[in-house]
Scaffold this motif. Structure first.
Motif, mmCIF file in Angstrom:
data_model
loop_
_atom_site.group_PDB
_atom_site.id
_atom_site.type_symbol
_atom_site.label_atom_id
_atom_site.label_comp_id
_atom_site.label_asym_id
_atom_site.label_seq_id
_atom_site.Cartn_x
_atom_site.Cartn_y
_atom_site.Cartn_z
ATOM 1 N N TYR A 180 8.645 6.462 0.754
ATOM 2 C CA TYR A 180 7.435 5.859 0.177
ATOM 3 C C TYR A 180 7.337 6.181 -1.313
ATOM 4 O O TYR A 180 7.029 5.303 -2.124
ATOM 5 N N ARG A 181 7.618 7.416 -1.684
ATOM 6 C CA ARG A 181 7.564 7.806 -3.091
ATOM 7 C C ARG A 181 8.501 6.915 -3.912
ATOM 8 O O ARG A 181 8.124 6.414 -4.982
ATOM 9 N N SER A 182 9.695 6.689 -3.420
ATOM 10 C CA SER A 182 10.676 5.889 -4.142
ATOM 11 C C SER A 182 10.203 4.451 -4.359
ATOM 12 O O SER A 182 10.270 3.928 -5.477
ATOM 13 N N VAL A 183 9.728 3.798 -3.308
ATOM 14 C CA VAL A 183 9.301 2.405 -3.447
ATOM 15 C C VAL A 183 8.010 2.312 -4.265
ATOM 16 O O VAL A 183 7.825 1.379 -5.043
ATOM 17 N N ARG A 184 7.135 3.288 -4.128
ATOM 18 C CA ARG A 184 5.899 3.293 -4.915
ATOM 19 C C ARG A 184 6.221 3.421 -6.402
ATOM 20 O O ARG A 184 5.697 2.671 -7.220
ATOM 21 N N GLU B 69 1.239 -3.548 -14.671
ATOM 22 C CA GLU B 69 -0.044 -4.237 -14.819
ATOM 23 C C GLU B 69 -0.720 -4.523 -13.487
ATOM 24 O O GLU B 69 -1.916 -4.815 -13.437
ATOM 25 N N ALA B 70 0.004 -4.410 -12.396
ATOM 26 C CA ALA B 70 -0.536 -4.765 -11.076
ATOM 27 C C ALA B 70 -1.220 -3.599 -10.366
ATOM 28 O O ALA B 70 -1.820 -3.796 -9.321
ATOM 29 N N PHE B 71 -1.120 -2.409 -10.933
ATOM 30 C CA PHE B 71 -1.625 -1.231 -10.239
ATOM 31 C C PHE B 71 -2.559 -0.421 -11.125
ATOM 32 O O PHE B 71 -2.442 -0.438 -12.347
ATOM 33 N N ALA B 72 -3.452 0.333 -10.469
ATOM 34 C CA ALA B 72 -4.402 1.179 -11.192
ATOM 35 C C ALA B 72 -3.737 2.443 -11.719
ATOM 36 O O ALA B 72 -4.203 3.034 -12.678
ATOM 37 N N ALA B 73 -2.655 2.864 -11.112
ATOM 38 C CA ALA B 73 -1.941 4.075 -11.529
ATOM 39 C C ALA B 73 -0.670 3.683 -12.275
ATOM 40 O O ALA B 73 -0.289 2.520 -12.314
ATOM 41 N N SER B 74 -0.014 4.695 -12.833
ATOM 42 C CA SER B 74 1.253 4.445 -13.520
ATOM 43 C C SER B 74 2.335 5.353 -12.943
ATOM 44 O O SER B 74 2.038 6.387 -12.338
ATOM 45 N N ALA B 75 3.568 4.966 -13.159
ATOM 46 C CA ALA B 75 4.696 5.784 -12.705
ATOM 47 C C ALA B 75 4.656 7.147 -13.389
ATOM 48 O O ALA B 75 4.944 8.171 -12.755
ATOM 49 N N ALA B 76 4.270 7.186 -14.652
ATOM 50 C CA ALA B 76 4.190 8.461 -15.376
ATOM 51 C C ALA B 76 3.182 9.397 -14.715
ATOM 52 O O ALA B 76 3.410 10.606 -14.641
ATOM 53 N N GLN B 77 2.078 8.846 -14.219
ATOM 54 C CA GLN B 77 1.071 9.665 -13.549
ATOM 55 C C GLN B 77 1.573 10.204 -12.217
ATOM 56 O O GLN B 77 1.272 11.336 -11.845
ATOM 57 N N GLU B 78 2.311 9.398 -11.478
ATOM 58 C CA GLU B 78 2.649 9.745 -10.098
ATOM 59 C C GLU B 78 4.011 10.402 -9.907
ATOM 60 O O GLU B 78 4.257 11.009 -8.874
ATOM 61 N N LYS B 79 4.888 10.327 -10.873
ATOM 62 C CA LYS B 79 6.267 10.798 -10.660
ATOM 63 C C LYS B 79 6.375 12.293 -10.409
ATOM 64 O O LYS B 79 7.313 12.742 -9.754
ATOM 65 N N ASP B 80 5.435 13.073 -10.890
ATOM 66 C CA ASP B 80 5.519 14.519 -10.715
ATOM 67 C C ASP B 80 4.684 15.049 -9.552
ATOM 68 O O ASP B 80 4.604 16.267 -9.361
ATOM 69 N N TYR B 81 4.072 14.165 -8.787
ATOM 70 C CA TYR B 81 3.299 14.628 -7.629
ATOM 71 C C TYR B 81 4.233 15.292 -6.625
ATOM 72 O O TYR B 81 5.375 14.864 -6.447
ATOM 73 N N ASP B 82 3.724 16.304 -5.943
ATOM 74 C CA ASP B 82 4.551 17.072 -5.018
ATOM 75 C C ASP B 82 4.593 16.458 -3.616
ATOM 76 O O ASP B 82 3.909 15.476 -3.324
ATOM 77 N N GLU B 83 5.394 17.057 -2.781
ATOM 78 C CA GLU B 83 5.590 16.572 -1.416
ATOM 79 C C GLU B 83 4.284 16.477 -0.649
ATOM 80 O O GLU B 83 4.054 15.498 0.085
ATOM 81 N N ASP B 84 3.399 17.470 -0.791
ATOM 82 C CA ASP B 84 2.117 17.441 -0.075
ATOM 83 C C ASP B 84 1.290 16.214 -0.444
ATOM 84 O O ASP B 84 0.650 15.600 0.410
ATOM 85 N N PHE B 85 1.309 15.849 -1.713
ATOM 86 C CA PHE B 85 0.580 14.665 -2.158
ATOM 87 C C PHE B 85 1.083 13.413 -1.432
ATOM 88 O O PHE B 85 0.300 12.619 -0.913
ATOM 89 N N TRP B 86 2.405 13.239 -1.400
ATOM 90 C CA TRP B 86 2.990 12.044 -0.789
ATOM 91 C C TRP B 86 2.783 12.039 0.725
ATOM 92 O O TRP B 86 2.512 10.994 1.318
ATOM 93 N N ARG B 87 2.874 13.185 1.354
ATOM 94 C CA ARG B 87 2.627 13.267 2.798
ATOM 95 C C ARG B 87 1.173 12.901 3.112
ATOM 96 O O ARG B 87 0.895 12.189 4.079
ATOM 97 N N THR B 88 0.241 13.379 2.291
ATOM 98 C CA THR B 88 -1.180 13.059 2.485
ATOM 99 C C THR B 88 -1.406 11.559 2.365
ATOM 100 O O THR B 88 -2.151 10.974 3.147
ATOM 101 N N ARG B 89 -0.754 10.936 1.409
ATOM 102 C CA ARG B 89 -0.879 9.477 1.268
ATOM 103 C C ARG B 89 -0.392 8.751 2.525
ATOM 104 O O ARG B 89 -0.995 7.775 2.954
#
Length: 179
Positions: free
Chosen positions: A17-21, A30-50
């Motif tokens: 999921y992290r990869s495709v996101r 332009e299609a999303f509220a977040a950016s890759a720069a914001q999300e690329k450093d999130y940890d495993e717990d963040f992605w599992r929670t999502r």
């Protein structure tokens, strides 16, 4: 292109999921509220929670992931409501039915989870997205909100709630569904 398959990700597939996101954020910022720069450093717990919070469905062309959509919970006291969001298809396969298959799978997932309505927020100036959602059966509503993740250039843009009834009476949409 081989046969496109759609499947739900399990909670242990957080890296997928992290990869495709991140791919979707990089390719269509332009299609999303977040950016890759914001999300690329999130940890495993963040992605599992999502993955636990919402259902993530991916489209695959063989082993390649070529699209994603999410189904989350927006229930109110009056109605069990799902929300379709984060729809993305790789550019080389746009217009070839992949988005349709993803939305179709999202609708089926929402039905399985006993939602009565499915919401999909679409930019009011995105004619292609409005036409796509309408052709699928989503109906426009009067409910508007400022575009999430607005920039200086898009701060005046709005999103419109489009609704897809999943129950027995497609004409009854409680106003609380759109709150």
């Amino acid at each position: 292109m081989s046969e496109i398959t759609i499947r739900a990700l399990g909670t242990d597939e957080w890296e997928t999921y992290r990869s495709v996101r991140l791919s979707s954020l990089e390719e269509s910022p332009e299609a999303f509220a977040a950016s890759a720069a914001q999300e690329k450093d999130y940890d495993e717990d963040f992605w599992r929670t999502r993955l636990e919070r919402s259902r993530r469905l991916i489209a695959q062309d063989g082993d390649d992931i070529v699209g994603v959509v999410s189904v989350g919970d927006r229930s109110t006291d009056e109605a069990r409501v799902g929300e379709l969001f984060g729809l993305w298809v790789t550019p080389r396969l746009r217009g070839q039915g992949v988005a349709w298959k993803l939305v179709e799978a999202g609708v089926e997932k929402a039905k399985q989870e006993s939602y009565k309505f499915l919401l999909y927020w679409v930019g009011t100036d995105n004619g292609r997205a409005v036409a796509f959602a309408s052709s699928f059966g989503f109906r426009p509503t009067d409910s508007r909100r400022p575009m999430k993740g607005a920039t200086q250039d898009t701060q005046d843009d709005d999103e419109m709630a489009m609704v897809y009834p999943l129950g027995d009476d497609p004409s009854s949409v409680p106003s609380s569904v759109l709150d």
